[in-house]
Design a protein around this motif. Structure first.
Motif, PDB file in Angstrom:
ATOM      1  N   LYS A  64      -0.394   3.936   9.195  1.00  0.00           N
ATOM      2  CA  LYS A  64      -1.263   3.189   8.284  1.00  0.00           C
ATOM      3  C   LYS A  64      -0.478   2.163   7.481  1.00  0.00           C
ATOM      4  O   LYS A  64      -0.956   1.047   7.239  1.00  0.00           O
ATOM      5  CB  LYS A  64      -1.991   4.160   7.347  1.00  0.00           C
TER       6      LYS A  64
ATOM      7  N   SER B 168      -1.352  -1.675   7.750  1.00  0.00           N
ATOM      8  CA  SER B 168      -1.771  -2.373   6.533  1.00  0.00           C
ATOM      9  C   SER B 168      -0.909  -3.605   6.276  1.00  0.00           C
ATOM     10  O   SER B 168      -1.431  -4.685   5.958  1.00  0.00           O
ATOM     11  CB  SER B 168      -1.688  -1.416   5.340  1.00  0.00           C
TER      12      SER B 168
ATOM     13  N   ASP C 267       0.855  -1.188   0.000  1.00  0.00           N
ATOM     14  CA  ASP C 267       0.000   0.000   0.000  1.00  0.00           C
ATOM     15  C   ASP C 267       0.889   1.235   0.000  1.00  0.00           C
ATOM     16  O   ASP C 267       2.047   1.183   0.437  1.00  0.00           O
ATOM     17  CB  ASP C 267      -0.892   0.038   1.253  1.00  0.00           C
TER      18      ASP C 267
END
Length: 636
Positions: free
Chosen positions: A413, A417, A388
């Motif tokens: 994040k 992820s 990501d």
């Protein structure tokens, strides 16, 4: 629920201060002290050829007198010159003289209360002639005597010492424009062409086969740069021409645009009619483009993507600009920092150490992505995959260049992820960080604090941190591409480059849970994931997760089964053979740069359109015009 397609890295290439990226050679230059003998000697030989110290002719390496050289002899004779002529170093005079950079000094010529009198050719008179000037024709008829009561403002050619004298430059003696017909191309576009070509050829795939395997609109190119093309063949020449009394050329304006690192790839390398994008996010631009490409592949909108950035900012005006901001490491700052009379031009970039600013660099980095199904179909090699990419801004800011909270979000994040996809074990015990590591005093504190806090939250200790800017400098838009290329090398060789330009980690760095080494570190076990972190002026923060090849191969086996994977692996052997052949040829100086100018033009009169398809001459598959209604629940 439909499954996302995995964006897999099937090729990578480019050029920077460490050399050629494909084949991991630029990475190998960074860890050259830690390489096995053959790898070290091959990389030195390839650089010696790039630098014009050695040639490859009649199936042998030779010196310029034609004598055959072994790899060991090349290292013995030219190794010192190769090492000295790569990575960060004093700016070569081929750019400009840092001790005598050209500028213009304003002055007013006059004689006190008396008017200024001078002679000039008629055709050199200003337009219009100042109203208070008195003109007197001279005997030859071609000149006039001018009386200027209020004097005359002039600009003298002058030369001054630049405070910043080091940069990350391509290997000394290597001319990117010599690899193809680059007449009037700005340097950044030369880098874009040779970098993208290197990446395409590194795949080992016939590009026509790739194009025949997908619809024309399923190929994308996502590339840009931050500073545009600021040398004399681009915006630099465009903006200076009037002040220099010269004419603007027809190429300076269009070639100066910062979309050109994508447009040139479409128009002259791939001949693509697919998706194109040129996204900029200051120093995080490569990751901005990578996010767009990865998202389009994951959604199925795109099946093949070429992603990159090419930057050539070693221009006196650009260095002046960043130096005036106090962002660059000047000689005076470094001398004071080290307590010496003469600064070391090779140690100007010092991430997480006692530092004084970043070091400018030029570079071109491109990667080729494909979705997992196409990889299986074509037998494309696997160098990694994009998990990501997260991008977040800083909110309200007091200073446009100061760091902010957005990087906390992107980093958190990205780790969360990756943990969701790979699990705690991979993230906590088999991951590393490629830090932005700009080498500014503020960055070393704020970025390390983010890493330390994220490590604490996720239970990570001894988190390896690398900072490639210590070797190659800060190439602005391409900087995250440098991080990605280095990560692919770490996945293959298991050596994390140390920050060798610092003596120790600075006392104000939050390093309790981090592993920041001043020497190369051998990974105790293969890494599963690398986190690329980037912070840009204006609050442009981005963090990406990149999965290692063995992780991606395991994912492919699970999705397609052992039988399909075994068939894929057989096809991959042939692809690797072709990729290896290209690498060997490039080591010998034969880059075979792809550049199609005026070739393969589409005859628009032969385009056929019906309600369901657009058929283009030269493309096997048609563009599909059949769409489902994505908003069926909202429509009658």
């Amino acid at each position: 629920m439909s499954l996302a397609r995995l964006p897999i890295i099937v090729g990578f290439g480019g050029f920077n201060a460490a050399g050629r990226s494909s084949g991991h050679h630029a990475y190998r230059r960074m860890v050259i002290e830690s390489l096995p003998e053959l790898d070290r000697q091959e990389t030195i030989a390839g650089l010696a050829v790039m630098m014009g110290l050695v040639v490859f002719a009649d199936d042998a390496y030779r010196d310029l007198e034609g004598n055959i050289l072994s790899l060991g002899e090349i290292e013995t004779r030219f190794g010192g010159q190769v090492l000295d002529g790569t990575l960060i170093r004093r700016i070569d005079k081929s750019f400009f003289d840092v001790d005598a950079a050209h500028w213009q000094k304003s002055a007013t010529l006059g004689a006190g209360d008396s008017p200024l009198v001078f002679e000039i050719r008629k055709r050199d008179l200003p337009e219009p002639v100042p109203s208070d000037w008195k003109l007197e024709p001279m005997e030859d008829g071609d000149r006039v005597r001018v009386t200027a009561p209020s004097g005359l403002e002039v600009k003298f050619d002058s030369y001054r010492d630049l405070p910043v004298k080091s940069a990350g430059q391509l290997p000394r003696g290597f001319n990117p424009g010599s690899l193809y017909n680059s007449h009037y191309h700005p340097r950044a576009l030369q880098l874009a062409v040779i970098g993208a070509s290197d990446a395409i050829q590194s795949t080992g795939l016939d590009w026509q086969q790739v194009m025949d395997s997908v619809r024309p609109d399923q190929v994308g190119v996502y590339a840009s740069n931050v500073m545009s093309q600021m040398d004399e063949n681009g915006f630099g020449g465009l903006l200076q021409s009037r002040l220099k009394g010269s004419r603007v050329s027809a190429k300076q304006c269009p070639l100066g645009l910062n979309t050109m690192p994508a447009d040139f790839v479409n128009a002259y390398i791939l001949g693509s009619v697919g998706q194109t994008g040129a996204i900029t996010g200051a120093c995080a631009s490569f990751l901005y483009n990578l996010q767009a490409a990865a998202d389009d592949i994951a959604s199925g909108k795109c099946r093949v993507a070429v992603v990159g950035c090419a930057e050539a900012p070693i221009v006196a005006e650009i260095i002046d600009g960043y130096a005036t901001m106090g962002a660059l490491a000047s000689e005076e700052k470094l001398r004071k920092l080290d307590g010496v009379e003469e600064a070391d031009p090779r140690r100007t970039s010092r991430p997480f150490g006692e530092n004084a600013g970043f070091t400018m660099a030029e570079a071109s980095q491109y990667v080729v992505l494909m979705d997992d199904a196409l990889v299986i179909e074509l037998g494309a090699d696997v160098h990694g995959a994009i998990g990501d990419v997260f991008i977040n801004a800083d909110g309200f800011k007091k200073s446009i260049s100061a760091p902010g909270p957005g990087n906390y979000i992107t980093m958190a994040k990205a780790v969360a992820s990756a943990r969701a996809i790979l699990g705690d074990e991979s993230v906590c015990k088999r991951s590393m960080i490629q830090a932005h590591g700009s080498s500014t005093p503020q960055n070393r504190v704020t970025e390390s604090q983010i890493f330390d806090q994220i490590a604490q939250v996720f239970g990570i200790t001894g988190w390896p941190v690398a900072a490639v800017k210590a070797y190659v400098g800060h190439s602005l838009s391409a900087a995250s591409g440098e991080q990605l290329i280095a990560s692919l090398g770490i996945f293959k060789y298991g050596i994390i480059p140390g920050i060798k330009t610092i003596d120790k980690v600075a006392d104000d760095v939050f390093a309790e849970r981090l592993q920041i080494s001043t020497s190369d570190q051998l990974c105790r076990q293969p890494l599963d994931v690398a986190f690329l972190n980037s912070k840009g002026f204006g609050g442009n923060n981005a963090t990406a997760s990149v999965f290692a090849p063995h992780v991606v191969e395991s994912m492919l086996q699970r999705r397609y089964g052992e039988a399909a994977y075994a068939s894929y692996d057989d096809k991959r052997k042939d692809v690797r053979t072709v990729a290896t052949a290209y690498d060997r040829a490039a080591l010998q100086g034969n880059f075979s740069t792809i550049y199609h100018f005026g070739e393969g033009l589409i005859d628009e009169s032969l385009i056929k359109v019906d309600c369901e398809h657009v058929n283009l001459p030269g493309f096997v598959q048609a563009v599909d015009l059949v769409f489902a209604n994505r908003y069926a629940d909202m429509c009658n």
